[in-house]
Design a protein around this motif. Structure first.
Motif, mmCIF file in Angstrom:
data_model
loop_
_atom_site.group_PDB
_atom_site.id
_atom_site.type_symbol
_atom_site.label_atom_id
_atom_site.label_comp_id
_atom_site.label_asym_id
_atom_site.label_seq_id
_atom_site.Cartn_x
_atom_site.Cartn_y
_atom_site.Cartn_z
ATOM 1 N N SER A 22 0.887 -1.172 0.039
ATOM 2 C CA SER A 22 -0.041 0.015 -0.084
ATOM 3 C C SER A 22 0.901 1.234 -0.057
ATOM 4 O O SER A 22 0.418 2.216 -0.723
ATOM 5 C CB SER A 22 -0.890 0.176 1.247
ATOM 6 O OG SER A 22 -1.830 -1.030 1.033
ATOM 7 N N THR A 23 2.130 1.507 0.686
ATOM 8 C CA THR A 23 2.811 2.469 0.839
ATOM 9 C C THR A 23 3.326 3.219 -0.506
ATOM 10 O O THR A 23 3.199 4.133 -0.511
ATOM 11 C CB THR A 23 3.990 2.315 1.721
ATOM 12 O OG1 THR A 23 3.578 1.656 3.042
ATOM 13 C CG2 THR A 23 4.464 3.833 2.184
ATOM 14 N N LEU A 27 2.610 6.945 -1.320
ATOM 15 C CA LEU A 27 3.945 8.101 -1.959
ATOM 16 C C LEU A 27 3.477 8.635 -3.374
ATOM 17 O O LEU A 27 3.609 9.901 -3.615
ATOM 18 C CB LEU A 27 5.082 7.056 -2.367
ATOM 19 C CG LEU A 27 5.873 6.841 -1.070
ATOM 20 C CD1 LEU A 27 6.956 5.953 -1.450
ATOM 21 C CD2 LEU A 27 6.610 8.179 -0.536
ATOM 22 N N GLN A 28 2.647 7.972 -4.002
ATOM 23 C CA GLN A 28 2.267 8.416 -5.375
ATOM 24 C C GLN A 28 1.212 9.620 -4.939
ATOM 25 O O GLN A 28 1.265 10.359 -5.599
ATOM 26 C CB GLN A 28 1.585 7.367 -6.446
ATOM 27 C CG GLN A 28 1.477 7.896 -7.599
ATOM 28 C CD GLN A 28 2.645 8.396 -8.270
ATOM 29 O OE1 GLN A 28 3.346 7.500 -8.482
ATOM 30 N NE2 GLN A 28 2.630 9.476 -8.824
ATOM 31 N N ILE A 29 0.106 9.421 -4.129
ATOM 32 C CA ILE A 29 -0.882 10.279 -3.827
ATOM 33 C C ILE A 29 -0.007 11.629 -3.223
ATOM 34 O O ILE A 29 -0.462 12.450 -3.852
ATOM 35 C CB ILE A 29 -1.926 9.557 -2.757
ATOM 36 C CG1 ILE A 29 -2.520 8.503 -3.420
ATOM 37 C CG2 ILE A 29 -2.660 10.677 -2.313
ATOM 38 C CD1 ILE A 29 -3.532 7.810 -2.215
ATOM 39 N N LEU A 30 0.800 11.444 -2.501
ATOM 40 C CA LEU A 30 1.529 12.635 -1.783
ATOM 41 C C LEU A 30 2.182 13.214 -2.786
ATOM 42 O O LEU A 30 2.282 14.807 -2.989
ATOM 43 C CB LEU A 30 2.411 12.095 -0.846
ATOM 44 C CG LEU A 30 1.976 11.335 0.641
ATOM 45 C CD1 LEU A 30 2.985 10.727 1.228
ATOM 46 C CD2 LEU A 30 1.377 12.505 1.261
ATOM 47 N N CYS A 225 -3.396 3.134 -4.939
ATOM 48 C CA CYS A 225 -2.809 2.522 -6.334
ATOM 49 C C CYS A 225 -1.510 1.785 -6.105
ATOM 50 O O CYS A 225 -0.694 2.171 -5.473
ATOM 51 C CB CYS A 225 -2.366 3.797 -7.100
ATOM 52 S SG CYS A 225 -3.766 5.071 -7.163
ATOM 53 N N PRO A 226 -1.645 0.783 -7.076
ATOM 54 C CA PRO A 226 -2.776 0.416 -7.905
ATOM 55 C C PRO A 226 -3.649 -0.603 -7.557
ATOM 56 O O PRO A 226 -4.483 -1.327 -8.366
ATOM 57 C CB PRO A 226 -1.753 -0.205 -9.362
ATOM 58 C CG PRO A 226 -0.576 -1.044 -8.427
ATOM 59 C CD PRO A 226 -0.389 -0.154 -7.233
ATOM 60 N N ASP A 227 -3.499 -1.160 -6.280
ATOM 61 C CA ASP A 227 -4.291 -2.284 -5.893
ATOM 62 C C ASP A 227 -5.454 -1.890 -5.341
ATOM 63 O O ASP A 227 -5.684 -0.814 -4.758
ATOM 64 C CB ASP A 227 -3.579 -2.868 -4.506
ATOM 65 C CG ASP A 227 -2.221 -3.757 -5.011
ATOM 66 O OD1 ASP A 227 -2.230 -4.081 -6.130
ATOM 67 O OD2 ASP A 227 -1.395 -4.077 -4.121
ATOM 68 N N VAL A 235 -10.980 3.701 0.853
ATOM 69 C CA VAL A 235 -9.552 4.576 0.890
ATOM 70 C C VAL A 235 -10.258 5.953 0.968
ATOM 71 O O VAL A 235 -10.986 6.301 -0.115
ATOM 72 C CB VAL A 235 -8.361 4.302 0.143
ATOM 73 C CG1 VAL A 235 -7.334 5.248 0.243
ATOM 74 C CG2 VAL A 235 -8.042 2.960 0.342
ATOM 75 N N PHE A 236 -9.802 6.883 1.994
ATOM 76 C CA PHE A 236 -10.290 8.134 1.902
ATOM 77 C C PHE A 236 -8.978 9.157 1.781
ATOM 78 O O PHE A 236 -7.911 8.993 2.265
ATOM 79 C CB PHE A 236 -10.855 8.713 3.161
ATOM 80 C CG PHE A 236 -12.046 7.998 3.625
ATOM 81 C CD1 PHE A 236 -13.339 8.267 3.293
ATOM 82 C CD2 PHE A 236 -12.301 6.531 3.832
ATOM 83 C CE1 PHE A 236 -14.630 7.995 3.357
ATOM 84 C CE2 PHE A 236 -13.381 6.050 4.185
ATOM 85 C CZ PHE A 236 -14.625 6.640 3.773
#
Length: 242
Positions: A22-23, A27-30, A225-227, A235-236
């Motif tokens: 998940s991490t 990281l991609q979201i951040l 992402c991507p799972d 997920v929020f």
């Protein structure tokens, strides 16, 4: 209190894949929100797998958890991060660029939890702690984890441990109870430990409304992402606009 010595060891040894997978999505979201440095506060940090990835990416990390055995593992795994033994419902949250919580930690009823009246003050404290544009990223379990009347029993084992889990959902109380029995090898013998974990199940609409009332802009995803997670496991991504 949950995750005593043996379950903490087994959880870290046999159930770390969720955090590891998940991490990178977090990281991609951040990075998509231009948050590529600064302090990340992780609520329910466990054995430090997420903290390891985040520190290697250049972030500072403060991990908060109620399990001393899990924190001992985290401190050994990620000595450059800071870890605090506390309930995240009560401990101060410092100014930060983002806060995260993986693996349904907000559902657990290890302390005074069980309703939005408890979670909403947490959302308010996180909102206050975040810098403008900061993110609050987490996942939660919803009702519908099991079919009505179903008792689910699972079994898993590793080199020096065995775990048996029985799950049962109460649709009237919107709770899920996990009865956990572990056997951990200690020399020539195995030590048995028992824990019961109760989690409160929340509907995504209620959580989203609570976040919006605090002031967050809210996006609901089906996974990091991507799972994709289970359909009753949203997920929020909540963003502080100003």
């Amino acid at each position: 209190m949950g995750y005593a010595e043996d379950l903490a060891y087994i959880h870290d040894a046999g159930y770390s894949e969720y955090a590891i997978r998940s991490t990178p999505g977090i990281l991609q979201i951040l990075q998509n929100h231009h948050l590529d440095r600064g302090l990340i506060v992780e609520l329910g940090c466990g054995g430090g797998w997420s903290a390891k990835v985040l520190t290697e990416a250049g972030y500072q990390v403060l991990g908060i958890d109620q399990s001393e055995p899990l924190l001992a593992i985290a401190r050994q795994r990620v000595p450059q991060a800071e870890f605090r033994l506390a309930s995240f419902l009560q401990t101060p949250i410092p100014p930060c660029q983002a806060a995260i919580s993986l693996s349904e930690c907000l559902n657990y009823q290890f302390d005074e939890r069980g309703s939005l009246s408890v979670l909403t003050p947490l959302f308010e404290r996180i909102y206050t702690a975040l810098t403008p544009g900061g993110l609050w990223i987490f996942d939660l379990l919803e009702p519908g984890q099991l079919s009505p009347g179903e008792k689910q029993q699972t079994f898993n084992q590793g080199r020096d441990w065995t775990i048996l889990v029985e799950k049962e959902e109460d649709p009237n109380l919107n709770t899920l109870t996990r009865r956990i029995i572990t056997f951990r090898q200690m020399g020539d013998l195995y030590r048995r430990s028992d824990e019961v974990h109760c989690v409160q199940l929340y509907r995504r609409e209620a959580i989203a409304n609570s976040l919006k009332e605090v002031g967050f802009d809210v996006e609901i995803r089906e996974g990091y992402c991507p799972d994709r997670l289970h359909e009753a496991h949203p997920v929020f991504v909540a963003r502080k606009l100003t």
